[in-house]
Write an enzyme that holds these catalytic residues in place. Sequence first.
Site, PDB file in Angstrom:
ATOM      1  CG  ASP A 199      27.435  23.739   7.819  1.00 51.70           C
ATOM      2  OD1 ASP A 199      27.831  22.731   8.423  1.00 51.70           O
ATOM      3  OD2 ASP A 199      28.129  24.379   7.024  1.00 51.70           O
TER       4      ASP A 199
ATOM      5  CG  ASP B  28      34.035  20.887   5.404  1.00 49.16           C
ATOM      6  OD1 ASP B  28      33.027  20.289   5.818  1.00 49.16           O
ATOM      7  OD2 ASP B  28      34.140  22.129   5.394  1.00 49.16           O
TER       8      ASP B  28
HETATM    9  C1  GLA Z   1      31.034  23.687   6.703  1.00 44.45           C
HETATM   10  C2  GLA Z   1      30.479  22.787   5.617  1.00 44.45           C
HETATM   11  C3  GLA Z   1      31.021  23.215   4.272  1.00 44.45           C
HETATM   12  C4  GLA Z   1      30.652  24.668   4.014  1.00 44.45           C
HETATM   13  C5  GLA Z   1      31.143  25.554   5.148  1.00 44.45           C
HETATM   14  C6  GLA Z   1      30.589  26.947   5.069  1.00 44.45           C
HETATM   15  O1  GLA Z   1      32.408  23.522   6.838  1.00 44.45           O
HETATM   16  O2  GLA Z   1      30.786  21.449   5.878  1.00 44.45           O
HETATM   17  O3  GLA Z   1      30.524  22.393   3.251  1.00 44.45           O
HETATM   18  O4  GLA Z   1      29.263  24.776   3.871  1.00 44.45           O
HETATM   19  O5  GLA Z   1      30.756  25.040   6.415  1.00 44.45           O
HETATM   20  O6  GLA Z   1      31.093  27.761   6.075  1.00 44.45           O
END
Ligand code: GLA
Length: 632
Positions: free
Chosen positions: A190, A277
């Site tokens: 990430d 996301d």
């Molecule tokens: C980000 C990523 C997600 C997930 C969260 C975890 O938002 O894009 O897919 O892994 O972090 O905190």
Amino acid sequence: MKRFTLAAAAIALLLAPGAWAQDRLEPAGKWTAHQVGNAATPPMGWNSWNAFRTEVDEAKVMGAAQKLVDTGLAKLGYRYVNIDDGWWLKRRKSDGRMVIRTQIFPSAQPKNKKADTTFRPFTDKLHSMGLKAGIYSDAGYNACSQAYDLHSPNLPEGDTAERSVGLYGHVDQDIALYFKEWGFDYIKVDACGLNVYGPDREIVAKYQYQPFSPLIDSLSIGRTKVDEVKAIYADIGAAIARHNPDGDYVFSICNWGTSDVRSWGNDVGNLWRTSGDITPTWSRMLHTFDSAATRALYARPGAWNDPDMLFVGHGDFDANHLTEAKSHFSLWAMINAPLLIGYDLRDAPQSLIDIWGNAGLVRVNQDSGGNQAVLVHDTDDVQIFVKTLSDSNTKAVAVFNRGIADADIVVTAEHLKLAGGQEIKLTNLWTGEMTTFRDESSFKVKARETLVFEAAGPRALANGLYLSEIPGRLHVAEDGIVTPKPDPTVHQMISPWGASTRGGGERVSYAGWGGAQADGTPFGQMLQVAGQKFGSGIGVLSNSRMEVKAGKAFTRFEAWVGVDDSGRTDGQRVTFIVYGDGRKLGETGELVYGTAAVPLSFDITGVEVVELVAKSATEEQVVTWGDARLTK
Ligand code: GLA
């Protein structure tokens, strides 16, 4: 005197506009696409995030793993079982070793309480079930949950250094631990650590996080330090390769379409997120889908666009919304997205298992050709995507009704690049129903429905392949983009992050506008040169170089080339050059806007890699490789 002249010439060359690019336009003489890891087809499996966020634990993960095996989903290809954010307790002070939160992963606690925590029993168990194991980290000091899931019971504990659980400053140590010692096969990395922990952030002061001056500005590609972000991910990728000499790994880049990753992700990892996301809403699904759907030429076996994990089973895609759920799954399958289930499988109803378990769609997604579906018809309401399978007489076609009204949608043989006037056999991949048609067929498609068919028939181009049919065999080595600009074609939804409709709304921010396209110009228009339309071809900016894997299987490369009618009219001159294994096969003279398309035809017998270069003297121009094809 001589020395002076040489130096002056060198400086002149350096200063010449586009000089940097000219270098990169030299033929490589080989296929140079980054090819590492174990992702010949898009990764499939399960991930804890969409089901549990940070409230993940061993029973939940093992429950999912067991269900993958028991339902037959594992046999179908769902083999990666990935834990996301939430697994860590802290980074040990004495030596920097990561410590697992054994309260939620009890098998990580050795009987000898003083021994190091280890995920080895966990990964051994998954491996013994015929599955593979994935872990999660961040490229900076801190992970996303430490900024966004502050009520989580599973946040890292301790002082600033102990809570710096991301890879930054510990890349080699952590990667060796995760892969060599613990036996993981997959890592998602990430990027919150590169993004939201600036020294002036309230959260940094309040929680005493290690400050990190942001390299990523999610709203501004101009303010983002693209090269530095890329270098950090490349360094992580190199460590992963180093600690996995057998190459059995997957590297998932998760920086949400920022930093121009949609252009360079394929140079560094096996998959890269193309957007922020996903959430379980129709509108957000359209957003993440769009961010990947027009990037077919940037993916290929080993390197995949990632519009984020599946949300089938939740919200707009739950068991009461099977039309939407099936659409979501169909679209992911078509564009070669990773198929990572995000649902608590322990109590999954059969209606959902049947979606993930659609063997026809999984076969389409996992086809060895690795050709991402190409957008062949585009409106805001209806889209048609066609994916050429490795048996090139067979196509998968998705007929997607994005809108809120039922629609009659006509699919033509032309869309499929199959021969007109001949019988085309259709198999509906949701119902199994088989039909045939010639020339065209009309379908009633419900609001938000996606029909997917396998279509088989004689090819329109009987003796070869159009390049736009085989994005998996194309590598855009240089796409001609000088200054990355936001891509305006991505569906914009009401902010899912609480801002609601305050302010001006979430505007597009993913760079990549002007990237190479199959069957369209780099700006999404139809291909056309001096009035001559091309239903097939590659659109790209000039000062570009593309590699085509011909694999010694063809005897001719042919195309009609020219400046596209959508390009600039200011007399910009472009030369098209074609190479076969590094040897110049031929070139056009200088072409300008309005010059009729020039036919090219070269012998490529025995050629492994064809390279297509379009050069302009100064600034970029929109160019078309019309009907570009490999024939025998
Ligand atoms: C980000 C990523 C997600 C997930 C969260 C975890 O938002 O894009 O897919 O892994 O972090 O905190």
